[in-house]
Enzyme design. Sequence first.
Site, PDB file in Angstrom:
ATOM      1  CD  GLU A 294     -23.986 -25.404 -18.432  1.00 48.40           C
ATOM      2  OE1 GLU A 294     -24.278 -24.436 -19.131  1.00 48.40           O
ATOM      3  OE2 GLU A 294     -23.442 -26.430 -18.872  1.00 48.40           O
ATOM      4  N   GLY A 296     -29.561 -27.859 -13.375  1.00 45.94           N
ATOM      5  CA  GLY A 296     -30.926 -28.069 -13.860  1.00 45.94           C
ATOM      6  C   GLY A 296     -31.725 -28.801 -12.800  1.00 45.94           C
ATOM      7  NE  ARG A 297     -30.533 -35.038 -11.649  1.00 49.29           N
ATOM      8  CZ  ARG A 297     -30.864 -36.010 -12.499  1.00 49.29           C
ATOM      9  NH1 ARG A 297     -32.005 -36.648 -12.353  1.00 49.29           N
ATOM     10  NH2 ARG A 297     -30.058 -36.358 -13.477  1.00 49.29           N
ATOM     11  NE  ARG A 334     -34.472 -38.956 -14.156  1.00 47.14           N
ATOM     12  CZ  ARG A 334     -34.027 -39.502 -13.045  1.00 47.14           C
ATOM     13  NH1 ARG A 334     -34.892 -39.900 -12.124  1.00 47.14           N
ATOM     14  NH2 ARG A 334     -32.755 -39.650 -12.811  1.00 47.14           N
ATOM     15  CE1 TYR A 338     -31.187 -42.010 -18.318  1.00 46.82           C
ATOM     16  CE2 TYR A 338     -32.893 -40.930 -17.038  1.00 46.82           C
ATOM     17  CZ  TYR A 338     -32.049 -40.948 -18.123  1.00 46.82           C
ATOM     18  OH  TYR A 338     -32.064 -39.912 -19.002  1.00 46.82           O
ATOM     19  CB  CYS A 365     -49.210 -51.591 -25.224  1.00 48.46           C
ATOM     20  SG  CYS A 365     -50.808 -50.809 -25.258  1.00 48.46           S
ATOM     21  CD  GLU A 366     -42.222 -50.744 -23.754  1.00 51.06           C
ATOM     22  OE1 GLU A 366     -42.735 -50.265 -24.787  1.00 51.06           O
ATOM     23  OE2 GLU A 366     -41.030 -50.663 -23.503  1.00 51.06           O
ATOM     24  CE1 TYR A 394     -32.525 -33.152 -17.790  1.00 51.45           C
ATOM     25  CE2 TYR A 394     -32.153 -33.484 -15.452  1.00 51.45           C
ATOM     26  CZ  TYR A 394     -31.788 -32.907 -16.649  1.00 51.45           C
ATOM     27  OH  TYR A 394     -30.693 -32.076 -16.697  1.00 51.45           O
TER      28      TYR A 394
END
Length: 441
Positions: A294, A296-297, A334, A338, A365-366, A394
């Site tokens: 399975e 995905g990426r 991401r 990460y 705002c960060e 993702y």
Amino acid sequence: MKTSNQNIKPITTKINSNGNIEIGGCDLVELANKYGTPLYVFDEATIRSVIKSYKDAFKDFPKVNMMYAAKAFMTRAICKIMQEEAFGLDLCSGGEIYTAKSAGFDMSKTLFNGNNKSYDELCFALECGIGTISADNFFELALLNDIAKSNRQNIRILLRITPGIECHTHEYIQTGHLDSKFGFDLTQINAAVELIKDEYKNLNLVGLHAHTGSQIFEKQVYSDEIGVIFKEIRRIKDKYGIDLHEVNLGGGLGIKYTEADKPISIYEMAQTVTEALEKYSKKYDIETPVIFIEPGRSIIGTSGVTLYTAGSSKQVPNGRLYQALDGGMSDNARPSLYGAKYTVEIANNPNGVCDKKVTLAGKHCESGDILAKDIILPEIEEGDTVCFYDTGAYGYSMSSNYNRLLKPAAVLVNNGKSDIIINRQTYEQLTESDVIPDRLN
Ligand code: LLP
């Protein structure tokens, strides 16, 4: 043979006669003008080429079936492509099940995964005709048994196990090591099998499921995983006389985000898997089960890019040059989550001399909202179209409305044609679930 997960860019990427980057025969600057930014662009040819590689790579091993892990990126159009390509779907929530069903997907080819499926989600999955459920824990087995009894139904299940294999990926995306929230620990399998055999008689246990992690570069992981699973199959057969004839190996094959990434090809992965299947079938004297993978990426990641428009900039005196873009951690979580790194180009200036160190910042705002730190690019001007490669997986699927930014649109490009597959969210949609209680009116 090289496969698309080993490229940074979609296979149709080139510089066109306008001097701009084009993908799928569409000029990225024109796409940015037509649909606005941020914009996710998906190249259909790259998606189909990866799928073809998976099919070719396993063609001599007809017992291997593919399911796309929809969590990487899911829309109804993507479900249609997967259906056309005869892929199944790995689904992990009521929302994903609803999306597949509403796209007319053949639900018998779906699997429901997850470590905390609710009673309602499980009922909904069964109502929708889900093919198989990967049971993750004792709580879920009890829920499934209740549902099966009250529906007078037999439910096909796999047991999700934790194979105890470490892969060298980011800690947050490892799943198969022993200290993991997913699946039955190897020491809990007997208890689960005994419950199913002796008490939960409406549960039809057909096989085992494992997933070792995501963005995997090492072949050995697949081989070790098969070794662990086959050993368990032999043990369960000897101890309980139960034949398990399906094995789901999960997803995880890595892609190339930057030159530093060296993922194996789909062919190398397939060879490792097929060799390990043969080796461990012999070693444990079991008939090779039907295998599912399975990914995905590796199916969707390389096909997608994100386009942004460059806005304000700030040169910190004796410090960094920050260039702000019109999106950020809400369309790509991401980098902040990460520390993920991406390859970036300026779509309207792909041949510019790369001599400026710049930090590409989002508009949230960060301070942690940085999309790419200290990268070398040509000088960026306000209004430039900035292209981030490999955002197909993702990216949208982890997007949010943080700071009430609207979720971007997504288009599918192919042979010079672009089609919207997700509309840009509107302010009306953004507020449609908000309720103002009467007493505040
Ligand atoms: N199967 C299971 C049971 C999974 O949990 C996953 C991913 C997949 C398949 C697909 O794995 P893939 O082929 O995409 O590596 N948000 C993280 C990735 C989380 C992956 C979660 N599980 C990221 O952006 O890197």
